[in-house]
Design an enzyme around this catalytic site. Structure first.
Site, PDB file in Angstrom:
ATOM      1  N   GLY B  12       0.815  -1.215   0.000  1.00 44.85           N
ATOM      2  CA  GLY B  12       0.000   0.000   0.000  1.00 44.85           C
ATOM      3  C   GLY B  12       0.840   1.252   0.000  1.00 44.85           C
ATOM      4  O   GLY B  12       1.764   1.391   0.802  1.00 44.85           O
ATOM      5  N   PHE B  15      -0.790   6.955   3.023  1.00 45.65           N
ATOM      6  CA  PHE B  15      -0.012   7.714   4.007  1.00 45.65           C
ATOM      7  C   PHE B  15       0.899   6.809   4.829  1.00 45.65           C
ATOM      8  O   PHE B  15       2.050   7.128   5.071  1.00 45.65           O
ATOM      9  CB  PHE B  15      -0.950   8.476   4.945  1.00 45.65           C
ATOM     10  CG  PHE B  15      -1.597   9.661   4.296  1.00 45.65           C
ATOM     11  CD1 PHE B  15      -0.862  10.805   4.043  1.00 45.65           C
ATOM     12  CD2 PHE B  15      -2.924   9.626   3.928  1.00 45.65           C
ATOM     13  CE1 PHE B  15      -1.443  11.904   3.435  1.00 45.65           C
ATOM     14  CE2 PHE B  15      -3.520  10.722   3.314  1.00 45.65           C
ATOM     15  CZ  PHE B  15      -2.782  11.863   3.067  1.00 45.65           C
ATOM     16  N   GLY B  16       0.373   5.636   5.254  1.00 49.15           N
ATOM     17  CA  GLY B  16       1.163   4.734   6.083  1.00 49.15           C
ATOM     18  C   GLY B  16       2.350   4.149   5.335  1.00 49.15           C
ATOM     19  O   GLY B  16       3.495   4.248   5.785  1.00 49.15           O
ATOM     20  N   GLU B 172     -17.734  17.713   4.222  1.00 52.45           N
ATOM     21  CA  GLU B 172     -17.019  18.488   3.212  1.00 52.45           C
ATOM     22  C   GLU B 172     -17.670  18.350   1.840  1.00 52.45           C
ATOM     23  O   GLU B 172     -17.805  19.333   1.099  1.00 52.45           O
ATOM     24  CB  GLU B 172     -15.540  18.073   3.181  1.00 52.45           C
ATOM     25  CG  GLU B 172     -14.853  18.388   4.516  1.00 52.45           C
ATOM     26  CD  GLU B 172     -13.356  18.218   4.510  1.00 52.45           C
ATOM     27  OE1 GLU B 172     -12.670  19.035   5.158  1.00 52.45           O
ATOM     28  OE2 GLU B 172     -12.851  17.269   3.886  1.00 52.45           O
TER      29      GLU B 172
END
Lengths: 438, 438
Positions: B12, B15-16, B172
C-alpha cells in the site's frame, strides 16, 4: 430593418462554434449552442493530456462559463441525432430545435479509412476519454514491463509504442512520448531500462509534416530522431492486429498503438442531402453556406472549401475561427439590412488568412512557419509556447498551463503521470431518454 | 550487528506505506512497496476532485517519483491477491514476494454495513475513479435538468443530491456541493434556477462530526445550513433504491446519492488467520505487529488499536503516518541491534499524538480542534488551507492547488467543472495475467 430577433442554432462548442457565438451581434439574434460535452476542449494540447503533461481541466473550459455573461447565448448539453435541412430543425434525444439560421461546427472524428476494425487495436486521439485511455495504457505498459522478470521479448513489446500519422498530432505525440520514456522515466524505474523503449512514428507519405516545406520536414525528422523516435516515412500500414502493426517490410510488436493518421467529418453528415467531399466533409459555397440551404452554414473541420483565392482551407483551429467569424458577419449583415436569406449583398466570399503553423517536438524543440518565414529549434519552441498560452481559452487555464510548463522545463518531468483504473461498472439503471447524456 | 540487509515488503502506497518507506534506515533494509495504483493519493482532498475543484493530478503523485532518489526502495505497481503470514510471502498475479518484515498498509474501502446491494445506487468516494464518476454525474444531472421542459418533479429530482454520512468527508462533500449548486452555477444556467437544488446530508447519529465536541458539531451544522444544506441527523437509512433514499419518516428522490458513512478494511484481511475488529480491521499488539506474527505489522485504516494510553487510534492520515514511523523505528532497532524478531527491547508501544482535526465547510468556513482549542469560521478555514497545503505530497501539487484555491476564492468558482463521457469500450484483448493491472 427587421427588428425581430432571429433564432440561430450552433452545433458544436469547438473553435468554430465558440467563435461564432462570441462574434454574432447580441441585439440581432438568440443563439442556442448544443454540444454533447459540457466543455470547450483546446484540441491542440490534447496530446499533452495523453502524455501526462497536463490535466483534463487545464485544456477545457465549461461552455456555460464561457457564455455566463452573454444572455443571448443558451448552452445545451445534448447530443444531436438528426439535422433536417428542409424543415429547418434539429433533433436531440430530449427535444426538437427549430432555427432561422444553422451553423454546423461539429468537427471531425478519427478516420481509419475504411479499416474500422483497426479501431479496437489503435486508439484515436480526439476526446478527453481517448487521452486518458492512452495515458493509462502507456503508463501501465511500463509498470507491467517492470513487473516482468526475464521474458525480454514481452518486455520490449510492452515498452514499444507506435504512432501512426506524421501530421502535427502524430509528431507531437511521438516526440513527447520519446521524451517521457527515454528521459523522464530514467530515474524512476529500477528493473527496466527505459532507454531501451521504442517510439516508432509511421507515415505512408515520404516525409513528416507534409504541410510544411521540405526543409522544415527534414528538421522535424532530425529533431524527432535526436529524441530517440524511429521515423518510418514512406511506409504504408497494411494491417493492424492486437498489439501488432504490419508494414510492407516489417511487423512491429507494440503494446500501444496510436492512430492520428486521419480525420473524417462527424457521421451526422452522412444523412444530409448536400454535396460531400473526402471524409464526408460538407462542400460549402464561398460564403460557407450549404449549396441548397443558404441559411445553413458549415465551418471548421466539417466543411470543405477552396477559398476565393483557390486555397484549400486546412483543418486547423485558426481556419475554423476565421470561417466562424466570417459567417457571423454574413448573418449579421443579412439580418441588420433585412435582406432575404442568400441575398448576395451579404454573401461575401471567405478568404483564409494563413498566419503560419507550428508543431512542438519535445522540450525546447519545434518547427514553425510564420508569415512566410521558417524557424526551428528553441525559438520556434518558445513561439509555440507563447501562441498556445495566448490562444488557450480561459485565464485560469493559461495560468495553470504556464506554471506546469515552467515546472516541467525546470524539472524535466511532466506533472500528470497519474493513471487510474477505469471506474468499476456501477450500472445505475437509467431511463432510456437520459442515456444519450452518459 | 547483523550486516545483511533485511527484505521489507510494504503493501500500500497511502499515508502509512509512504511514511514507513521514507522513515526506514536505508542502510539496514531493501524495501519493496506494492500498490495497485501508480500514485500516492492525497485522500483528504479527494472530495475536491469529486466536486470539480481540483484535477486528479493535483492530489496525486507518482510513487516512483517519490522514491526516485531512494535506491533502497523498489516500487511495484501490482495487485496483492494473497498474504501468507506462515510462509512469509505475498502473492500477486505476476510474482511471489518473500519478506523478512511485512508492513500491511492497504487502507480501507467503502463499507455498506452488509447492504452491498446499495452500492450500485450510492457511490462511495475512495478512489480517483469514484471521484470522477461523482463529478460527471452531478454535473450531468444539472445539464439534464436544463434540458427538461415543464416536468418539474423530475427536474427537482435531478437537482437533488443526498450525501449519507456526517463524518468529515460527508460534511465536506455536502458543503462544497451546496456551494457549487447554489452559488457557482447561478450565473451559468438559463432555464433552471440552481438555487432550487437540494443537497441533503443524512446521518443516523444525532449530530454531524461526532468526533468533535458538541459545540463544534452545532457550529458545523449551522455553517452547512447557511450554505443551504439540509442536515438530517438522527435519521437511519432504511433502504436505498435507484435514485431514492428511504428514511423512517420520508423518502428522498435524488438523482445522485453519495455514500460516505462507513469504512471497512481491505477485504484481503478476511483470509488472514489473525484477530479482527469491527469492519475486518486487524487487531494489532501495542507495537502495531500482529499477535502471532511479530514480523508483520499493520498500520493506518487497516489496523485496530487502543494505544498505550487507552486511546482508540482513529482512522485518519496523521495516525497512519505516526504508526508507520513507529514501526520503522521498531524494525530499525531490531535489525541494528541484531535482536530476534519480537524481542521486547525493540518493541516499544505506540502512543498516538492527537494534533487536532479540522473539516472545511465551503469557502471561508470550517471547524477545527487544535491542541485542545476549538475554532470555527474564517480562521479555521485558513488553518485548514495552510495545513493541507503543507501536508500535500509534492511541491508541484502544492503550487497548483494553492493557485487554484486563490483563483477559486477570487472568482468564487471552482476550476475543474469538466465532465467527460466514459471511454467507449475499446476492448483490447488482454492476456489473463495482465488483467489485474487494468
Amino acid at each position: 430593418m427587421n427588428t425581430e430577433k432571429k433564432r440561430i442554432l450552433v452545433l458544436g462548442g469547438g473553435f468554430g462554434g465558440l467563435a461564432f457565438a462570441k462574434s454574432i451581434d447580441p441585439s440581432l439574434a438568440e443563439v442556442t449552442l448544443v454540444d454533447k460535452q459540457n466543455h470547450h476542449l483546446f484540441q491542440p494540447l490534447l496530446y499533452q493530456v495523453a502524455t501526462a503533461g497536463l490535466a483534463a481541466p487545464d485544456i477545457a473550459e465549461p461552455l456555460r462559463t464561457l457564455f455566463s455573461e452573454q444572455e443571448h447565448v443558451q448552452v445545451l448539453m445534448d447530443e444531436v441525432v438528426a439535422i433536417d435541412l428542409e424543415r429547418e430543425w434539429v433533433t436531440t434525444p430530449h427535444q426538437s430545435l427549430s432555427y432561422d439560421y444553422l451553423v454546423i461546427a461539429l468537427g471531425g472524428q478519427t478516420n481509419y479509412f475504411g479499416n474500422e476494425k483497426w479501431e479496437k487495436h489503435a486508439s484515436g486521439l480526439k476526446t478527453l476519454a481517448d487521452a486518458h485511455r492512452i495515458r493509462n495504457e502507456v503508463l501501465g505498459a511500463f509498470e507491467m514491463a517492470e513487473n516482468l522478470s526475464g521474458d525480454s521479448e514481452e518486455r520490449r513489446r510492452l515498452m514499444t509504442t507506435v504512432v501512426i500519422g506524421g501530421g502535427p498530432t502524430g509528431v507531437e505525440m511521438a516526440g513527447t512520448l520519446a521524451e517521457l520514456a527515454h528521459r523522464c522515466f530514467r530515474r524512476d524505474f529500477r528493473k527496466i531500462d527505459p532507454k531501451q523503449s521504442r517510439v516508432v512514428l509511421v507515415d505512408a507519405a515520404d516525409r513528416v509534416l507534409p504541410m510544411y516545406s521540405e526543409k522544415l520536414s527534414r528538421k522535424a525528422k532530425k529533431q524527432l530522431e535526436e529524441l530517440g523516435v524511429e521515423v518510418l516515412t514512406g511506409k504504408k500500414v497494411n494491417d493492424i492486429k492486437s498489439r501488432r502493426v504490419i508494414l510492407d517490410d516489417q511487423v512491429i510488436e507494440a503494446e500501444n498503438i496510436i492512430w492520428t493518421a486521419g480525420v473524417a467529418a462527424n457521421p451526422l453528415t452522412e444523412k444530409l442531402d448536400t454535396p460531400k467531399a473526402k471524409g464526408g466533409r460538407l462542400k460549402v459555397e464561398p460564403d460557407c453556406s450549404l449549396p441548397r440551404f443558404r441559411n445553413a452554414f458549415a465551418v471548421g473541420d466539417i466543411a470543405s472549401l477552396e477559398d476565393a483565392k483557390g486555397v484549400p482551407v486546412p483543418g486547423v483551429a485558426p481556419a475554423a475561427i476565421q470561417m466562424a467569424k466570417h459567417v457571423a458577419n454574413v448573418i449579421d449583415k443579412e439580418i441588420r439590412e433585412g435582406l432575404v436569406v442568400g441575398d448576395e449583398r451579404a454573401r461575401s466570399p471567405f478568404i483564409y488568412r494563413d498566419k503560419g503553423a507550428m508543431a512542438t517536438i519535445g522540450r525546447s524543440r519545434a518547427v514553425a512557419s510564420i508569415a512566410g518565414r521558417e524557424f526551428s529549434g528553441f525559438f520556434a519552441w518558445f513561439a509555440w509556447l507563447a501562441i498556445h498560452l495566448i490562444t488557450l481559452v480561459g485565464m485560469r487555464n493559461r495560468l495553470s498551463v504556464f506554471m506546469k510548463w515552467i515546472y516541467k522545463y525546470v524539472n524535466n518531468k511532466p506533472g500528470a503521470r497519474i493513471a487510474w483504473r477505469p471506474s468499476p461498472s456501477k450500472a445505475k439503471p437509467r431511463k432510456k431518454k437520459q442515456e444519450a447524456l452518459r
